[in-house]
Design an enzyme around this catalytic site. Structure first.
Site, short mmCIF file in Angstrom:
data_model
loop_
_atom_site.label_atom_id
_atom_site.label_comp_id
_atom_site.label_asym_id
_atom_site.label_seq_id
_atom_site.Cartn_x
_atom_site.Cartn_y
_atom_site.Cartn_z
N ALA A 65 0.81 -1.18 -0.06
CA ALA A 65 0.05 -0.20 0.08
C ALA A 65 0.93 1.20 -0.12
CB ALA A 65 -0.94 0.00 1.33
N GLU A 111 -0.85 -9.16 -0.57
CA GLU A 111 -2.30 -9.29 -0.22
C GLU A 111 -2.94 -9.44 -1.42
OE1 GLU A 111 -1.77 -6.38 2.74
OE2 GLU A 111 -2.79 -7.58 4.36
N GLU A 131 4.96 -5.00 7.00
CA GLU A 131 4.20 -4.12 7.67
C GLU A 131 4.61 -3.75 9.00
OE1 GLU A 131 2.64 -6.03 5.62
OE2 GLU A 131 1.01 -5.43 4.62
N1 CAA Z 1 4.58 3.33 -0.79
C1 CAA Z 1 5.06 4.45 -1.21
N2 CAA Z 1 6.21 4.54 -2.05
C2 CAA Z 1 6.76 3.35 -2.38
C3 CAA Z 1 6.72 2.11 -1.69
C4 CAA Z 1 5.26 2.01 -0.96
N3 CAA Z 1 4.79 0.75 -0.38
N4 CAA Z 1 7.22 1.21 -2.02
C5 CAA Z 1 8.33 1.93 -2.94
N5 CAA Z 1 8.33 3.22 -2.86
C6 CAA Z 1 8.73 4.23 -3.65
C7 CAA Z 1 9.99 4.75 -2.78
O1 CAA Z 1 9.58 5.79 -2.04
C8 CAA Z 1 10.84 5.39 -4.14
O2 CAA Z 1 10.30 6.58 -4.55
P1 CAA Z 1 11.15 7.86 -4.64
O3 CAA Z 1 12.07 7.41 -5.84
O4 CAA Z 1 10.09 8.98 -5.15
O5 CAA Z 1 11.93 8.07 -3.47
C9 CAA Z 1 10.49 4.22 -5.26
O6 CAA Z 1 9.31 3.77 -5.09
C10 CAA Z 1 11.50 3.27 -5.56
O7 CAA Z 1 11.87 2.46 -4.09
P2 CAA Z 1 13.23 2.44 -3.36
O8 CAA Z 1 14.29 3.63 -3.53
O9 CAA Z 1 12.97 2.18 -1.85
O10 CAA Z 1 13.66 1.14 -4.17
P3 CAA Z 1 14.68 0.05 -3.48
O11 CAA Z 1 15.03 -1.06 -4.72
O12 CAA Z 1 15.79 0.84 -2.77
O13 CAA Z 1 13.90 -0.96 -2.63
C11 CAA Z 1 11.80 -1.98 -1.69
C12 CAA Z 1 12.67 -1.38 -2.96
C13 CAA Z 1 12.68 -2.95 -0.96
C14 CAA Z 1 10.47 -2.75 -2.35
C15 CAA Z 1 11.48 -0.81 -0.92
O14 CAA Z 1 11.08 0.09 -1.65
C16 CAA Z 1 10.45 -0.88 0.16
O15 CAA Z 1 10.91 -1.25 1.25
N6 CAA Z 1 9.08 -0.64 -0.12
C17 CAA Z 1 8.25 -0.70 0.96
C18 CAA Z 1 7.79 -2.08 1.11
C19 CAA Z 1 6.58 -2.00 2.25
O16 CAA Z 1 6.89 -1.70 3.42
N7 CAA Z 1 5.62 -2.47 2.15
C20 CAA Z 1 4.26 -2.61 3.03
C21 CAA Z 1 3.37 -1.21 2.77
S1 CAA Z 1 2.23 -1.06 4.07
C22 CAA Z 1 0.96 -2.19 3.58
O17 CAA Z 1 0.89 -2.57 2.34
C23 CAA Z 1 -0.13 -2.23 4.76
C24 CAA Z 1 -1.37 -2.81 4.11
O18 CAA Z 1 -1.29 -4.00 4.27
C25 CAA Z 1 -2.60 -2.33 3.84
#
Ligand code: CAA
Length: 257
Positions: A65, A111, A131
């Site tokens: 998300a 999910e 998360e």
């Molecule tokens: N939400 C918003 N933006 C996101 C995102 C997310 N879940 N995942 C990645 N992005 C964005 C980053 O902010 C980045 O944007 P900018 O270039 O503007 O900074 C872009 O995508 C590229 O991401 P990274 O630079 O972080 O890429 P990476 O290769 O270094 O890492 C990754 C990849 C490991 C997937 C890392 O992006 C990451 O950890 N993302 C988040 C994963 C996460 O925590 N997901 C759970 C979300 S909460 C949820 O889903 C709740 C629910 O159940 C309802």
């Protein structure tokens, strides 16, 4: 309908939905989830479509998300608006959906894949529910559907540590139906969807409903549901066609789509 966050391609019997926010690794914001639900509802209403494929990019199916959209959410707002409840519309889709997953399928991305009926993964796929690292828990089925898919031990491990699981581990755990080389992912998923789409829609939709019942009701109830659904299909022309075609040693031409 014009979509901004997804690409939609109608093929012979298949709707292909490609998540299209690659600069954010296909993070799922409200608009995107609304558009995915709308496209799947369109597929449900289109008699020419028998199945859908949902896919992302090579780097990410969806990295969760949208954290930037969620960051300022308050509890009252989240509760009153019932944040994330609308995502369930995807799970209510009646025609089969295949998730074709390459790269990250994290949080809401994992999910979303689990709300689909079959997950076909590229050998590059990585699944996880990170998360917990954000101070929250999964909110669109990650603590529930994952347990059904991989059992309590692995679900607890993934949800509590936030670690990622490679495609091979996801397949052996039962989350993923098939793992294929990344270059073959879309063709494999589209072939499977096309095969499903050529069947009788009534039969594939009943099959989906019956399998999903297994997660919701006791065995005796599920068996009764299955039997009634099975019996009802004898009212369709497609059953007559399917069985006649077998006896006449030709391929069936199903009409109810
Ligand atoms: N939400 C918003 N933006 C996101 C995102 C997310 N879940 N995942 C990645 N992005 C964005 C980053 O902010 C980045 O944007 P900018 O270039 O503007 O900074 C872009 O995508 C590229 O991401 P990274 O630079 O972080 O890429 P990476 O290769 O270094 O890492 C990754 C990849 C490991 C997937 C890392 O992006 C990451 O950890 N993302 C988040 C994963 C996460 O925590 N997901 C759970 C979300 S909460 C949820 O889903 C709740 C629910 O159940 C309802």
């Amino acid at each position: 309908m014009a979509y901004e966050t997804i690409l939609v391609d109608k093929r012979d019997h298949v709707l292909l939905i490609t998540l299209n926010r690659s600069s954010a690794l296909n993070a799922l914001n409200a608009q995107m989830m609304g558009e995915i639900s709308a496209a799947l509802a369109e597929a449900d209403g289109d008699p020419r479509i028998g199945a859908s494929v949902v896919t992302g990019s090579e780097r990410a199916f969806a990295a969760g998300a949208d954290i930037k959209e969620m960051a300022e959410l308050s509890f009252p707002q989240s509760f009153v608006e019932d944040y994330a409840a609308s995502y369930e519309a995807i799970a209510q889709t009646r025609k089969p959906i295949i998730a074709a997953v390459a790269g990250y399928a994290l949080g809401g991305g994992c999910e979303l894949a689990m709300m689909c009926d079959i997950i076909i993964a590229a050998d590059t796929a990585k699944f996880g529910q990170p998360e917990i690292t954000l101070g929250i828990i999964p909110g669109i089925g990650g603590t529930q559907r994952l347990v059904h898919a991989v059992g309590k031990a692995k679900a607890m491990d993934l949800v509590l540590t936030g670690r990622m699981m490679e495609a091979e581990e996801a397949e052996s755990a039962g989350l993923v139906a098939r793992v294929v080389p990344v270059d073959d992912l879309l063709d494999t998923a589209l072939d499977a969807a096309e095969k499903i789409g050529e069947m009788s829609n009534a039969a594939t939709m009943m099959a989906k409903e019956a399998v999903n019942r297994a997660f919701e009701v006791p065995l005796a109830e599920g068996l009764r549901f299955e039997r009634r659904a099975f019996q009802s299909l004898f009212a369709t022309e497609d059953q007559k066609e399917g069985m006649e075609a077998f006896i006449e040693k030709r391929s069936a031409q199903f009409k109810q789509r």
